[in-house]
Design a protein around this motif. Structure first.
Motif, PDB file in Angstrom:
ATOM      1  N   LEU A  83       0.825  -1.211   0.000  1.00 13.18           N
ATOM      2  CA  LEU A  83       0.000   0.000   0.000  1.00 13.18           C
ATOM      3  C   LEU A  83       0.858   1.259   0.000  1.00 13.18           C
ATOM      4  O   LEU A  83       0.535   2.244  -0.657  1.00 13.18           O
ATOM      5  CB  LEU A  83      -0.937  -0.010   1.213  1.00 13.18           C
ATOM      6  N   ARG A  84       1.987   1.220   0.722  1.00 15.02           N
ATOM      7  CA  ARG A  84       2.870   2.385   0.719  1.00 15.02           C
ATOM      8  C   ARG A  84       3.443   2.636  -0.667  1.00 15.02           C
ATOM      9  O   ARG A  84       3.629   3.753  -1.090  1.00 15.02           O
ATOM     10  CB  ARG A  84       4.023   2.187   1.724  1.00 15.02           C
ATOM     11  N   HIS A  85       3.722   1.536  -1.396  1.00 11.17           N
ATOM     12  CA  HIS A  85       4.284   1.685  -2.725  1.00 11.17           C
ATOM     13  C   HIS A  85       3.211   1.883  -3.777  1.00 11.17           C
ATOM     14  O   HIS A  85       3.506   2.090  -4.942  1.00 11.17           O
ATOM     15  CB  HIS A  85       5.142   0.453  -3.063  1.00 11.17           C
ATOM     16  N   GLY A  86       1.925   1.768  -3.409  1.00 17.69           N
ATOM     17  CA  GLY A  86       0.832   2.044  -4.329  1.00 17.69           C
ATOM     18  C   GLY A  86       0.425   0.886  -5.207  1.00 17.69           C
ATOM     19  O   GLY A  86      -0.420   1.040  -6.069  1.00 17.69           O
ATOM     20  N   ARG A  87       1.012  -0.299  -5.019  1.00 16.43           N
ATOM     21  CA  ARG A  87       0.684  -1.459  -5.836  1.00 16.43           C
ATOM     22  C   ARG A  87       0.550  -2.696  -4.952  1.00 16.43           C
ATOM     23  O   ARG A  87       1.081  -2.745  -3.843  1.00 16.43           O
ATOM     24  CB  ARG A  87       1.759  -1.704  -6.900  1.00 16.43           C
ATOM     25  N   ALA A  88      -0.148  -3.690  -5.473  1.00 11.33           N
ATOM     26  CA  ALA A  88      -0.475  -4.870  -4.673  1.00 11.33           C
ATOM     27  C   ALA A  88       0.559  -5.986  -4.779  1.00 11.33           C
ATOM     28  O   ALA A  88       0.433  -7.005  -4.129  1.00 11.33           O
ATOM     29  CB  ALA A  88      -1.847  -5.422  -5.097  1.00 11.33           C
ATOM     30  N   GLU A 112       3.739 -18.525 -13.623  1.00 10.00           N
ATOM     31  CA  GLU A 112       5.169 -18.811 -13.478  1.00 10.00           C
ATOM     32  C   GLU A 112       6.013 -17.562 -13.699  1.00 10.00           C
ATOM     33  O   GLU A 112       6.981 -17.305 -12.970  1.00 10.00           O
ATOM     34  CB  GLU A 112       5.571 -19.905 -14.469  1.00 10.00           C
ATOM     35  N   LEU A 113       5.648 -16.775 -14.702  1.00 11.81           N
ATOM     36  CA  LEU A 113       6.397 -15.560 -14.985  1.00 11.81           C
ATOM     37  C   LEU A 113       6.209 -14.520 -13.884  1.00 11.81           C
ATOM     38  O   LEU A 113       7.156 -13.807 -13.525  1.00 11.81           O
ATOM     39  CB  LEU A 113       5.973 -14.996 -16.342  1.00 11.81           C
ATOM     40  N   ALA A 114       4.996 -14.430 -13.354  1.00 13.13           N
ATOM     41  CA  ALA A 114       4.754 -13.496 -12.241  1.00 13.13           C
ATOM     42  C   ALA A 114       5.552 -13.915 -11.010  1.00 13.13           C
ATOM     43  O   ALA A 114       6.138 -13.076 -10.318  1.00 13.13           O
ATOM     44  CB  ALA A 114       3.260 -13.451 -11.921  1.00 13.13           C
ATOM     45  N   HIS A 115       5.562 -15.218 -10.746  1.00 10.05           N
ATOM     46  CA  HIS A 115       6.321 -15.720  -9.585  1.00 10.05           C
ATOM     47  C   HIS A 115       7.795 -15.358  -9.707  1.00 10.05           C
ATOM     48  O   HIS A 115       8.436 -14.977  -8.721  1.00 10.05           O
ATOM     49  CB  HIS A 115       6.148 -17.236  -9.479  1.00 10.05           C
ATOM     50  N   GLY A 118       8.423 -12.070  -8.411  1.00  6.24           N
ATOM     51  CA  GLY A 118       8.017 -11.830  -7.021  1.00  6.24           C
ATOM     52  C   GLY A 118       6.583 -11.380  -6.883  1.00  6.24           C
ATOM     53  O   GLY A 118       6.208 -10.797  -5.863  1.00  6.24           O
ATOM     54  N   HIS A 119       5.759 -11.653  -7.890  1.00  7.80           N
ATOM     55  CA  HIS A 119       4.360 -11.247  -7.867  1.00  7.80           C
ATOM     56  C   HIS A 119       3.422 -12.438  -7.681  1.00  7.80           C
ATOM     57  O   HIS A 119       3.735 -13.556  -8.095  1.00  7.80           O
ATOM     58  CB  HIS A 119       3.975 -10.559  -9.189  1.00  7.80           C
ATOM     59  N   VAL A 145      -3.552  -3.748  -8.664  1.00  8.77           N
ATOM     60  CA  VAL A 145      -2.623  -4.726  -9.220  1.00  8.77           C
ATOM     61  C   VAL A 145      -1.595  -4.002 -10.078  1.00  8.77           C
ATOM     62  O   VAL A 145      -1.848  -2.906 -10.589  1.00  8.77           O
ATOM     63  CB  VAL A 145      -3.360  -5.799 -10.061  1.00  8.77           C
ATOM     64  N   ASP A 146      -0.441  -4.601 -10.241  1.00  8.49           N
ATOM     65  CA  ASP A 146       0.626  -3.956 -10.994  1.00  8.49           C
ATOM     66  C   ASP A 146       0.313  -3.905 -12.491  1.00  8.49           C
ATOM     67  O   ASP A 146       0.749  -2.981 -13.186  1.00  8.49           O
ATOM     68  CB  ASP A 146       1.936  -4.691 -10.749  1.00  8.49           C
TER      69      ASP A 146
END
Length: 365
Positions: A83-88, A112-115, A118-119, A145-146
């Motif tokens: 939340l501080r960075h503005g994205r989930a 797999e690509l999101a993982h 780090g998402h 979401v990003d």
């Protein structure tokens, strides 16, 4: 008051800012960054740099902080951080039906690509319902979401114009079907070219009456595949018989009924071959053909592969798409935008491949 496009409140921002000042980034009742700083004998800023893998911390100091983290069992509050960075810290993916092997492979590849980035991946199925599509996409965007990857159900995407004008908006990438009313990165399979290849294959084996069993004509991919089939017929000097263009077969049961109908036509109008325009339709066609003597079955080429297609008594010939490649290109496009790519939106088309297994090679009887 909500921050446009993100659904965050001033109250939430105030609370998190206070947490930042106090260093309380751990969950309530658990060790905090202040505790880590005290144990390691360093400042809160130094702990933050170590936790976030930022430069500027001496190796010996970083080792003390890491040891304190392990001793105290400190864990970062990812919700507060996001939340501080503005994205989930997540991608949103909207597909038609996760039970369909084509879409499940798309989802698996994106996950797999999101993982690897780090998402997390948040997925929703809209089932060819434009209202459901819009609801899912906007809910993902409101949850910050990003990026959003989506297979659209509708053909009006002007509802996203406002989102795309927000500063720092989440990238939106379309998959399998193009956007209408907006211009964003898009990754498509070659529906028209693949259908053309399928019908050309049937024509090459001597077929002149070829039925095209397809989904609703309001679906873009269905229209493209009918167009590709018609291209192949006309190029071969054959008529496009409206009686043999059969739309509306959305589910396997619809397709089974449609195939039975066309095979019940009088001999002079009956098709000697079938082109089925997606994997659900192909499954329905196989069911309709199972009661026929193998020598009486029409030739069959399906669009999209499906599980066990190569294990049937007569393996099913298909035009195979590359959903993993489509998903890879879409995810890479989204991450490129997140990294600052500002070039004009791109439209990428992934080719299909004919896989001849036997059913499409039957000659007319």
């Amino acid at each position: 008051m909500s921050v446009p496009g993100y659904g965050r409140s001033d109250e939430a921002l105030t609370t998190l800012s206070a947490a930042d000042r106090s260093g309380e980034t751990g969950l309530s009742g658990r060790p905090t960054m202040r505790d880590v700083a005290s144990t390691a004998g360093v400042s809160l800023k130094t702990v933050s740099r170590v936790v976030n893998a930022e430069p500027g911390v001496a190796r010996e100091t970083a080792a003390r902080v890491t040891a304190a983290i392990e001793t105290l069992g400190f864990t970062r509050n990812e919700l507060a951080r996001s939340l501080r960075h503005g994205r989930a810290g997540a991608l949103g993916l909207v597909i038609e039906d996760v039970a369909n092997p084509f879409y499940s492979q798309l989802a698996r590849t994106v996950e797999e690509l999101a993982h690897a980035q780090g998402h997390l991946l948040l997925t929703g199925s809209c089932g060819e319902d434009p209202a459901r599509e819009q609801e899912l996409v906007l809910r993902f965007l409101r949850r910050a979401v990003d990026a959003v990857l989506m297979v659209p159900a509708g053909e009006d995407h002007t509802y996203l114009r406002g989102e795309l004008t927000q500063p720092g908006h989440a990238p939106i990438v379309f998959l399998d079907r193009p956007p209408v009313g907006i211009d964003v990165d898009t990754v498509l399979g070659d529906s028209r070219g693949g259908a053309r290849t399928a019908v050309e294959h049937l024509v090459a084996h001597g077929h002149r009456r070829i039925a095209v069993i397809t989904d609703s004509d309001r679906v873009w991919t269905a229209r493209e595949r009918v167009a590709g089939a018609a291209d192949a017929l006309r190029d071969a000097g054959l008529d496009v018989d409206p009686e043999l263009i059969v739309p509306g077969a959305h589910a396997a049961g619809d397709a089974e009924a449609a195939v039975r109908r066309v095979l019940a036509l009088p001999a002079e109008r009956r098709p000697t071959a079938l082109f089925t325009a997606n994997n659900r339709i192909t499954v329905g066609a196989v069911r309709a053909l199972r009661d026929l003597d193998p020598d009486e079955q029409p030739a069959l080429v399906g669009f999209d592969d499906f599980e066990l297609a190569d294990m049937l008594a007569t393996p099913v010939s298909v035009v195979r798409q590359a959903p993993a490649e489509m998903a890879r290109l879409a995810a890479e496009a989204a991450y490129a935008r997140l990294d600052g790519d500002e070039q004009a939106p791109r439209r990428m088309v992934v080719p299909c491949e004919l896989v001849a297994r036997g059913s499409g090679e039957r000659v007319p009887r």
